[in-house]
Design an enzyme around this catalytic site. Sequence first.
Site, short mmCIF file in Angstrom:
data_model
loop_
_atom_site.label_atom_id
_atom_site.label_comp_id
_atom_site.label_asym_id
_atom_site.label_seq_id
_atom_site.Cartn_x
_atom_site.Cartn_y
_atom_site.Cartn_z
N GLY A 20 0.85 -1.18 0.00
CA GLY A 20 0.00 0.00 0.00
C GLY A 20 0.88 1.22 0.00
CD1 TRP B 117 -9.48 -2.54 -0.88
CD2 TRP B 117 -7.55 -1.87 0.05
NE1 TRP B 117 -9.34 -3.20 0.30
CE2 TRP B 117 -8.18 -2.82 0.91
CE3 TRP B 117 -6.34 -1.30 0.43
CZ2 TRP B 117 -7.61 -3.21 2.10
CZ3 TRP B 117 -5.78 -1.69 1.63
CH2 TRP B 117 -6.40 -2.64 2.46
NE ARG C 145 -32.85 21.72 17.18
CZ ARG C 145 -33.84 20.96 17.61
NH1 ARG C 145 -35.05 21.10 17.06
NH2 ARG C 145 -33.65 20.07 18.56
CD GLN D 40 -21.12 17.67 19.35
OE1 GLN D 40 -20.82 16.63 18.79
NE2 GLN D 40 -21.58 17.71 20.59
N GLY E 187 -26.55 18.16 16.13
CA GLY E 187 -26.98 17.33 17.25
C GLY E 187 -27.39 15.95 16.79
N GLY E 188 -28.47 15.41 17.37
CA GLY E 188 -28.92 14.07 17.01
C GLY E 188 -29.27 13.93 15.55
CD GLU F 251 -3.10 10.72 -5.10
OE1 GLU F 251 -2.30 10.77 -6.05
OE2 GLU F 251 -4.13 10.05 -5.15
CB THR G 80 -1.42 7.39 5.33
OG1 THR G 80 -0.01 7.31 5.62
CG2 THR G 80 -1.91 6.06 4.78
#
Length: 381
Positions: free
Chosen positions: A128, A153, A265, A333, A336-337, A360, A362
Amino acid sequence: MYLSETHIQLRNMARDFANEVIRPVAGELDREERFPAEIYGQMAELGLFGICVPETMGGSGFDTLAYAVVMEELSRGYSSVADQCGLVELVSTLLVRHGTRRQSDRLLPDITAARTPVAYCVTEAGAGTDVSGIRTEAVRDGDGWILNGGKIWIHNAPVADLGFVLARTDRAAGHRGMSVFIVDLHAAGVERGQREHKMGQRASQVGELAFRDVRLPADAILGREGRGFHIMMDVLDKGRVGIAALAVGIVQAALEAAAGYAGTRRQFGRPISDFQGIQWLVADMAKDLEAARLLTHSAALKLDRGEPATKECSMAKCFASDAAVARTSDAVQVFGGSGYIRGFEVERLYRDAKITQIYEGTNQIQRMIIAREILKNGAEA
């Protein structure tokens, strides 16, 4: 402003295309894991493939900065679609820099017109990040070659017509014993393995390729024999600019979604945009977006000036992809949910961002490259 009028016009065209054609179907493509050939055909008509290929060779004739601008806007629509633009650019650059005139004339028009899907075939089970570990091998057979081995891959493996395959041609020569071959993926002996089901960028098809006594003509080799490793590495700086720009597009989309949601919101009788905790999340997204974009454009400009830019390209790719993962998390975040539920754009963006830290090269490898370049050349600008 370093963006020319041409760059701005190209950016606006790519942005309009992303808004009108890509973004409305991004969720559907993600759910279905579908290769959107019809979108790629439209992109080709607009000249969004082979952006840096000279006009005399059938391309658009733009520079690396233009490529970065287009990649960002397409990724803002859906990074899987931008990824195809990056793959075509990478393979086209290989042909422009290292192909014979006959190879370029024969292959480039269909590649840049999206009539011939392509695959860049390097990664193997034992190779890899360490490309020197490849075991795929091509041996001479009369005037041609016999190819054996396998790749995993590989982007576009399930759908590609043409593969650019790195193989060993001299086992004893290390990096100098590798060559690149242009392989018809419908030829006898080519087998396609399973298609992988990925966490993100799910409209990009990824899978396995196996080569069993595949006969290749003499002119299947790209560039000189034994130069394959150097040929593949030659396009990595440009490839990293492309991934950096793709990551920037993901952050841009996440910021737009988070800011829009925060304004509508309501909690405790007020829009959540009134709360400092949300404001800080949005501020962090905005500052990293701007920094990533500037790093990416700076690296592209260095390439366009013909200057060494390995450090800058690695910095851009590393910073932008880390920002994409961190700031899409912030966008979730803010939601939220709701942000954790399939069907919300920020949930998809969070999944799409992760691979930018991996492919490309790591980000651990990018840090090694950056440090090596600094310690070798000094820290001067």
